[in-house]
Design a protein around this motif. Structure first.
Motif, mmCIF file in Angstrom:
data_model
loop_
_atom_site.group_PDB
_atom_site.id
_atom_site.type_symbol
_atom_site.label_atom_id
_atom_site.label_comp_id
_atom_site.label_asym_id
_atom_site.label_seq_id
_atom_site.Cartn_x
_atom_site.Cartn_y
_atom_site.Cartn_z
ATOM 1 N N ARG A 76 0.809 -1.228 0.000
ATOM 2 C CA ARG A 76 0.000 0.000 0.000
ATOM 3 C C ARG A 76 0.839 1.274 0.000
ATOM 4 N NH1 ARG A 76 -2.964 -2.399 4.848
ATOM 5 N NH2 ARG A 76 -1.269 -1.219 5.705
ATOM 6 N N ALA A 77 1.989 1.250 0.682
ATOM 7 C CA ALA A 77 2.808 2.456 0.799
ATOM 8 C C ALA A 77 4.239 2.071 1.165
ATOM 9 C CB ALA A 77 2.230 3.389 1.863
ATOM 10 N N ALA A 78 5.173 2.950 0.819
ATOM 11 C CA ALA A 78 6.575 2.678 1.151
ATOM 12 C C ALA A 78 7.343 3.985 1.281
ATOM 13 C CB ALA A 78 7.227 1.803 0.083
ATOM 14 N N ILE A 79 8.423 3.907 2.034
ATOM 15 C CA ILE A 79 9.383 5.005 2.145
ATOM 16 C C ILE A 79 10.716 4.475 1.651
ATOM 17 C CG2 ILE A 79 10.628 6.542 3.707
ATOM 18 C CD1 ILE A 79 8.162 6.481 5.512
ATOM 19 N N TYR A 80 11.315 5.220 0.734
ATOM 20 C CA TYR A 80 12.622 4.862 0.190
ATOM 21 C C TYR A 80 13.637 5.903 0.652
ATOM 22 C CZ TYR A 80 9.716 2.235 -3.088
ATOM 23 O OH TYR A 80 8.798 1.396 -3.648
ATOM 24 N N ARG A 81 14.729 5.445 1.197
ATOM 25 C CA ARG A 81 15.868 6.316 1.497
ATOM 26 C C ARG A 81 16.875 6.089 0.381
ATOM 27 N NH1 ARG A 81 20.454 5.830 4.358
ATOM 28 N NH2 ARG A 81 19.893 3.748 5.071
ATOM 29 N N TRP A 82 17.318 7.172 -0.268
ATOM 30 C CA TRP A 82 18.159 7.046 -1.449
ATOM 31 C C TRP A 82 19.314 8.041 -1.425
ATOM 32 C CZ3 TRP A 82 17.869 11.787 -3.638
ATOM 33 C CH2 TRP A 82 16.670 12.494 -3.519
ATOM 34 N N THR A 83 20.285 7.781 -2.299
ATOM 35 C CA THR A 83 21.430 8.654 -2.520
ATOM 36 C C THR A 83 21.513 8.935 -4.014
ATOM 37 O OG1 THR A 83 22.577 7.605 -0.667
ATOM 38 C CG2 THR A 83 23.922 8.885 -2.191
ATOM 39 N N TRP A 84 21.847 10.170 -4.373
ATOM 40 C CA TRP A 84 21.914 10.583 -5.772
ATOM 41 C C TRP A 84 23.214 11.331 -6.032
ATOM 42 C CZ3 TRP A 84 22.222 15.759 -7.157
ATOM 43 C CH2 TRP A 84 22.144 16.032 -8.519
ATOM 44 N N GLN A 85 23.789 11.110 -7.210
ATOM 45 C CA GLN A 85 24.925 11.885 -7.697
ATOM 46 C C GLN A 85 24.758 12.086 -9.200
ATOM 47 O OE1 GLN A 85 28.497 9.699 -6.527
ATOM 48 N NE2 GLN A 85 28.858 11.296 -5.009
ATOM 49 N N ALA A 86 25.330 13.180 -9.697
ATOM 50 C CA ALA A 86 25.257 13.470 -11.132
ATOM 51 C C ALA A 86 26.632 13.827 -11.678
ATOM 52 C CB ALA A 86 24.264 14.594 -11.408
ATOM 53 N N PRO A 102 27.862 16.936 -8.020
ATOM 54 C CA PRO A 102 26.769 17.225 -7.101
ATOM 55 C C PRO A 102 26.092 15.928 -6.654
ATOM 56 C CG PRO A 102 26.086 17.686 -9.343
ATOM 57 C CD PRO A 102 27.550 17.314 -9.387
ATOM 58 N N GLY A 103 25.594 15.954 -5.445
ATOM 59 C CA GLY A 103 24.914 14.783 -4.922
ATOM 60 C C GLY A 103 24.061 15.150 -3.730
ATOM 61 N N ALA A 104 23.145 14.276 -3.397
ATOM 62 C CA ALA A 104 22.249 14.511 -2.268
ATOM 63 C C ALA A 104 21.711 13.186 -1.753
ATOM 64 C CB ALA A 104 21.085 15.412 -2.694
ATOM 65 N N ARG A 105 21.234 13.239 -0.522
ATOM 66 C CA ARG A 105 20.511 12.112 0.060
ATOM 67 C C ARG A 105 19.074 12.560 0.256
ATOM 68 N NH1 ARG A 105 23.117 9.921 5.171
ATOM 69 N NH2 ARG A 105 21.645 8.280 4.713
ATOM 70 N N GLY A 106 18.157 11.617 0.176
ATOM 71 C CA GLY A 106 16.765 11.986 0.342
ATOM 72 C C GLY A 106 15.890 10.799 0.697
ATOM 73 N N ILE A 107 14.626 11.129 0.892
ATOM 74 C CA ILE A 107 13.615 10.090 1.120
ATOM 75 C C ILE A 107 12.423 10.380 0.223
ATOM 76 C CG2 ILE A 107 14.291 9.568 3.492
ATOM 77 C CD1 ILE A 107 11.852 11.191 4.408
ATOM 78 N N THR A 108 11.812 9.319 -0.236
ATOM 79 C CA THR A 108 10.604 9.424 -1.046
ATOM 80 C C THR A 108 9.532 8.547 -0.428
ATOM 81 O OG1 THR A 108 11.790 9.922 -3.084
ATOM 82 C CG2 THR A 108 9.595 8.963 -3.325
ATOM 83 N N PHE A 109 8.342 9.116 -0.317
ATOM 84 C CA PHE A 109 7.181 8.410 0.214
ATOM 85 C C PHE A 109 6.231 8.122 -0.937
ATOM 86 C CE2 PHE A 109 2.781 8.894 1.925
ATOM 87 C CZ PHE A 109 2.751 7.718 2.645
#
Length: 150
Positions: A76-86, A102-109
């Motif tokens: 039904r639902a999830a939270i993802y913790r992720w890391t990004w770089q470009a 550049p890079g960042a960490r984040g979460i997506t619901f």
């Protein structure tokens, strides 16, 4: 959802904007409060996601690499913790990279519909650290220096 779906979602970004948008329900809400985005149009979501599928290392957009760090959720639902770089990005949120990555960490619901497609998405990510790493002055103690209002 599972870690498998999270990887499928992020890999779709490298394939094409169409591949990502295909994972969304017909009636969806995508929000990125950091960038002030609230999107319900498939065409607008295609436009926003298009740069993530960039494969040209010379055009300055950058090659977008996401990694799933953690998944918590169910069907039904999830939270993802992720890391990004470009790598190869020339600019990040208007800030020249000057050869830095550049890079960042984040979460997506995510909230999913009965077919397992994304019905609602909200992403939060650390823009302040990313721009500080690119050389802009970011002073987190400045918040403590603001006089309190009574």
């Amino acid at each position: 959802m599972s870690h498998t779906f999270a990887v499928k979602w992020l890999k779709a970004f490298r394939e094409s904007a169409e591949a990502v948008v295909a994972l969304y329900a017909d009636d969806f809400l995508f929000e990125d409060p950091i960038l002030g985005q609230s999107i319900t149009s498939r065409d607008e979501l295609l436009r926003v996601f298009a740069p993530y599928a960039n494969k040209d290392t010379e055009n300055g957009i950058g090659i977008n690499n996401f990694r799933i760090d953690e998944v918590v959720g169910d069907e039904r639902a999830a939270i993802y913790r992720w890391t990004w770089q470009a790598p190869t990005a020339a600019v990040f949120v208007g800030v020249p990279t000057n050869g830095k990555v550049p890079g960042a960490r984040g979460i997506t619901f995510h909230i999913y519909d009965s077919d397992g497609r994304i019905k609602r998405e909200e992403s939060f990510w650390d823009c302040a650290t990313a721009v500080r790493d690119l050389g802009l002055p970011v002073d987190p103690t400045a918040v403590a220096k603001i006089p309190a209002r009574v």
